[in-house]
Design an enzyme around this catalytic site. Structure first.
Site, PDB file in Angstrom:
ATOM      1  N   CYS A  70     -70.029   2.210  43.161  1.00 12.70           N
ATOM      2  CA  CYS A  70     -68.920   1.791  42.294  1.00 12.70           C
ATOM      3  C   CYS A  70     -67.956   2.946  42.036  1.00 12.70           C
ATOM      4  CB  CYS A  70     -69.499   1.258  40.986  1.00 12.70           C
ATOM      5  SG  CYS A  70     -68.294   1.056  39.659  1.00 12.70           S
ATOM      6  N   CYS A  73     -67.089   3.586  38.308  1.00  8.93           N
ATOM      7  CA  CYS A  73     -68.239   4.182  37.613  1.00  8.93           C
ATOM      8  C   CYS A  73     -68.169   5.710  37.692  1.00  8.93           C
ATOM      9  CB  CYS A  73     -69.554   3.704  38.227  1.00  8.93           C
ATOM     10  SG  CYS A  73     -69.845   1.923  38.111  1.00  8.93           S
TER      11      CYS A  73
END
Length: 302
Positions: A70, A73
């Protein structure tokens, strides 16, 4: 979000990340941790109850649900870690890799990452998805800490009298999902308990109840009539027995399946016997109606 800790109805209890920064960034100092709590922890399904739910009775716990693949993230997590270290243990950042811990992701109903959830006293307080700028995060965390101020036990001090044992927040989360009709979320929450405590009989019993309730939700109104017209259909008899049990007619449900045991052989008989035993497990084994049904089953088998 949806699931065992569905936060959609709780967002008004604490502010969401603001749309514009209102405070200055930190000066980057390194405060001393005087609370004894680690500011950042990695959490797994086995440690979730202790490190997140139990700990949230002491201090605010902010859960960072992330994944290695991600991109956002990688922007958000370092900022959260920085703020947690600045907080010196006054709140705790719990980092959870959703790929390595799918049970937690399912229990939270995570649909995208990063997802951040604030937990206090075992309950979700607020959440958001996606990366956020540092000033907004600072304001959000400060508002959350203000919202829970004086309502938690605080970091352990090593003195004073022991606190009374709180209600198990794991079961609170599961029961909340069940009350909301979220059977999948409740099942995920009970499975999360059993992942770390396979012998937890309360969770085992509750999971059986949830699975039964989920199974009977979509039964048609004429399910018993259909079964009566198809006496040799195992599926039809199972559905009718479920309907009878759900409508508080356990003796009728048990008798239906005992009769089916008598009419079946081999693997079919084993399948019917197994379902009947599963229905018995929904009751106290000492219940007279269960004891009587077990006798009838034994007679049918032998």
């Amino acid at each position: 979000m949806s699931g065992a800790v569905d936060l959609s109805g709780l967002k008004d209890r604490a502010p969401a990340p603001p749309s514009a920064p209102t405070g200055p960034p930190s000066d980057g100092g390194a405060p001393v941790n005087t609370t004894g709590l680690p500011p950042v922890i990695d959490v797994t399904e086995a440690t979730f109850q202790t490190e997140v739910l139990d700990r949230s009775n002491q201090v605010l716990v902010i859960v960072d649900l992330w994944a290695t693949w991600c991109g956002p993230c990688k922007q958000l997590s370092p900022v959260l870690e920085k703020l947690a270290h600045e907080g010196g243990g006054s709140w705790v950042l719990a980092k959870i890799d959703v790929d390595a811990n799918p049970g937690i992701a399912q229990a939270f109903g995570v649909q995208s990452v990063p997802t951040v959830v604030a937990i206090a006293a075992g309950r979700p307080l607020a959440d958001f998805a996606g990366a956020q700028p540092e000033p907004q995060l600072r304001q959000w965390i400060a508002a959350l800490q203000e919202a829970v101020a004086g309502k938690l036990a605080g970091p352990p001090s090593g003195d004073g009298e022991p606190e009374p044992e709180p209600e198990d927040p794991r079961f609170v989360a599961a029961e909340t999902a069940l009350d909301e009709g979220d059977f999948a979320g409740a099942e995920a929450a009970y499975n999360l308990i059993l992942n770390s405590e396979p012998g937890n009989q309360q969770a085992q019993a509750a999971l059986r109840q949830v699975r039964f309730l989920a199974r009977v939700q979509d039964l048609p109104d004429d399910v018993i009539a259909v079964a009566d017209a198809q006496p040799d259909s195992i599926d039809a008899q199972f559905a009718a027995a479920d309907a009878e049990l759900y409508s508080q007619q356990p003796e009728a449900a048990f008798d239906r399946l005992v009769a089916l045991v008598k009419r079946t052989f081999g693997d079919d008989r084993t399948t019917v016997r197994t379902r009947l035993l599963e229905l018995f497990e929904l009751f106290d084994p000492a219940e007279p109606i269960v004891v009587a049904a077990r006798r009838k089953l034994a007679s049918a088998l032998y």
